[in-house]
Scaffold this active site. Sequence first.
Site, mmCIF file in Angstrom:
data_model
loop_
_atom_site.group_PDB
_atom_site.id
_atom_site.type_symbol
_atom_site.label_atom_id
_atom_site.label_comp_id
_atom_site.label_asym_id
_atom_site.label_seq_id
_atom_site.Cartn_x
_atom_site.Cartn_y
_atom_site.Cartn_z
ATOM 1 N N LYS A 99 0.832 -1.211 0.000
ATOM 2 C CA LYS A 99 0.000 0.000 0.000
ATOM 3 C C LYS A 99 0.866 1.260 0.000
ATOM 4 O O LYS A 99 0.618 2.191 -0.750
ATOM 5 C CB LYS A 99 -0.932 0.033 1.233
ATOM 6 C CG LYS A 99 -1.909 -1.121 1.309
ATOM 7 C CD LYS A 99 -2.931 -0.932 2.425
ATOM 8 C CE LYS A 99 -2.339 -0.933 3.817
ATOM 9 N NZ LYS A 99 -1.737 -2.214 4.247
ATOM 10 N N ARG A 157 -9.546 1.068 9.000
ATOM 11 C CA ARG A 157 -9.107 -0.283 9.344
ATOM 12 C C ARG A 157 -10.162 -1.034 10.147
ATOM 13 O O ARG A 157 -9.957 -2.185 10.498
ATOM 14 C CB ARG A 157 -7.845 -0.184 10.184
ATOM 15 C CG ARG A 157 -6.579 -0.655 9.481
ATOM 16 C CD ARG A 157 -5.479 -0.429 10.448
ATOM 17 N NE ARG A 157 -4.254 -1.094 10.245
ATOM 18 C CZ ARG A 157 -3.183 -0.534 9.700
ATOM 19 N NH1 ARG A 157 -3.226 0.667 9.205
ATOM 20 N NH2 ARG A 157 -2.052 -1.197 9.659
ATOM 21 N N ARG A 183 11.568 -5.866 4.754
ATOM 22 C CA ARG A 183 11.300 -4.441 4.487
ATOM 23 C C ARG A 183 12.268 -3.549 5.271
ATOM 24 O O ARG A 183 12.555 -3.787 6.433
ATOM 25 C CB ARG A 183 9.863 -4.117 4.894
ATOM 26 C CG ARG A 183 9.549 -2.624 4.823
ATOM 27 C CD ARG A 183 8.089 -2.373 4.717
ATOM 28 N NE ARG A 183 7.373 -2.569 5.959
ATOM 29 C CZ ARG A 183 6.056 -2.380 6.079
ATOM 30 N NH1 ARG A 183 5.346 -1.983 5.034
ATOM 31 N NH2 ARG A 183 5.459 -2.578 7.230
ATOM 32 N N ARG A 241 11.325 -1.540 10.837
ATOM 33 C CA ARG A 241 10.271 -1.183 11.785
ATOM 34 C C ARG A 241 10.177 -2.236 12.890
ATOM 35 O O ARG A 241 10.293 -3.416 12.615
ATOM 36 C CB ARG A 241 8.923 -1.099 11.055
ATOM 37 C CG ARG A 241 8.713 0.209 10.347
ATOM 38 C CD ARG A 241 7.478 0.191 9.490
ATOM 39 N NE ARG A 241 6.281 -0.357 10.143
ATOM 40 C CZ ARG A 241 5.066 -0.321 9.591
ATOM 41 N NH1 ARG A 241 4.900 0.230 8.389
ATOM 42 N NH2 ARG A 241 4.029 -0.828 10.210
ATOM 43 N N ARG A 243 -0.391 -8.849 13.581
ATOM 44 C CA ARG A 243 -0.972 -7.829 12.697
ATOM 45 C C ARG A 243 -1.875 -8.480 11.653
ATOM 46 O O ARG A 243 -2.917 -7.945 11.291
ATOM 47 C CB ARG A 243 0.144 -7.026 12.025
ATOM 48 C CG ARG A 243 0.832 -6.074 13.006
ATOM 49 C CD ARG A 243 2.168 -5.596 12.478
ATOM 50 N NE ARG A 243 2.035 -4.720 11.329
ATOM 51 C CZ ARG A 243 3.035 -4.501 10.473
ATOM 52 N NH1 ARG A 243 4.207 -5.078 10.628
ATOM 53 N NH2 ARG A 243 2.853 -3.680 9.457
HETATM 54 P P1 AMP Z 1 0.890 0.653 9.246
HETATM 55 O O1 AMP Z 1 2.065 1.516 9.022
HETATM 56 O O2 AMP Z 1 -0.296 1.061 8.411
HETATM 57 O O3 AMP Z 1 1.185 -0.812 9.140
HETATM 58 O O4 AMP Z 1 0.425 0.917 10.765
HETATM 59 C C1 AMP Z 1 1.279 0.629 11.857
HETATM 60 C C2 AMP Z 1 0.477 0.566 13.153
HETATM 61 O O5 AMP Z 1 -0.132 1.842 13.415
HETATM 62 C C3 AMP Z 1 -0.691 -0.408 13.153
HETATM 63 O O6 AMP Z 1 -0.284 -1.747 13.444
HETATM 64 C C4 AMP Z 1 -1.582 0.181 14.236
HETATM 65 O O7 AMP Z 1 -1.083 -0.094 15.528
HETATM 66 C C5 AMP Z 1 -1.423 1.674 13.976
HETATM 67 N N1 AMP Z 1 -2.440 2.154 12.998
HETATM 68 C C6 AMP Z 1 -2.194 2.673 11.758
HETATM 69 N N2 AMP Z 1 -3.339 3.006 11.134
HETATM 70 C C7 AMP Z 1 -4.334 2.683 11.996
HETATM 71 C C8 AMP Z 1 -5.766 2.754 11.940
HETATM 72 N N3 AMP Z 1 -6.392 3.215 10.851
HETATM 73 N N4 AMP Z 1 -6.458 2.325 13.025
HETATM 74 C C9 AMP Z 1 -5.858 1.850 14.115
HETATM 75 N N5 AMP Z 1 -4.527 1.736 14.229
HETATM 76 C C10 AMP Z 1 -3.765 2.146 13.193
#
Ligand code: AMP
Length: 216
Positions: free
Chosen positions: A13, A88, A127, A160, A171
């Site tokens: 994404k 989400r 990554r 990360r 996740r």
């Molecule tokens: P990502 O970079 O999109 O994989 O997000 C990393 C982490 O940020 C996720 O595992 C959640 O803990 C938090 N996070 C990001 N976007 C959201 C969302 N829309 N709702 C809830 N938690 C989020």
Amino acid sequence: MIIVLLGPPGAGKGTQASKISETLSIPHIATGDIFREAVKKGTELGRKAKEYMERGELVPDEIVNGIVKERISEPDCSNGFILDGYPRTLNQAKALDEMLAEMNRKIDIVLNISVSEDNVVKRLSNRRVCKRCGAIYHLITNPPKREGMCDKCGGELYQREDDREEVIRNRLSVYRKQTEPIIKYYEEKALLIDIDGNREIEEVWDQIKRAIEGRR
Ligand code: AMP
């Protein structure tokens, strides 16, 4: 254009959102990036988000919804934007519809990037992300020209914390339980287009370009 990108962690994404953002000149809004920035700066938001992120769990809806509402009200979003990692949960999807309705706007297209679980684990464990500009690399399929250094800005690359295998599994399970139901929600609104995310970056990009062209 208002574009929503759906897909499990590791679907690509972020990579594809950057390409869309450059091509259409609209901002790329990644809630995960907003949280990581807040954690780095040690803000109140960062302190709240950190514990959830470390476990691979979702930050509570009311926190995320507030942040997105503020961000999409900024002037640079007036021609559209891409949402990456939001919504989400079903609650977030409904909150987004309400925010947009208040602004007299609506989502144009939802791209659902699907990818196999094996690929997710392979991708996330390889990554690396640039500390400075956020560019994304994969050690095997999309490596930087110089080890540990970003091609775009020379920044340092890092892994990360939530890209460790045990957190990745959590996740994925959170994605299946909480995020997958959104797919049906957007399907019923006739906004959803499926994208095969198991392919190479440029092949996925071709599918996305075609999907966007079809909606313009
Ligand atoms: P990502 O970079 O999109 O994989 O997000 C990393 C982490 O940020 C996720 O595992 C959640 O803990 C938090 N996070 C990001 N976007 C959201 C969302 N829309 N709702 C809830 N938690 C989020």
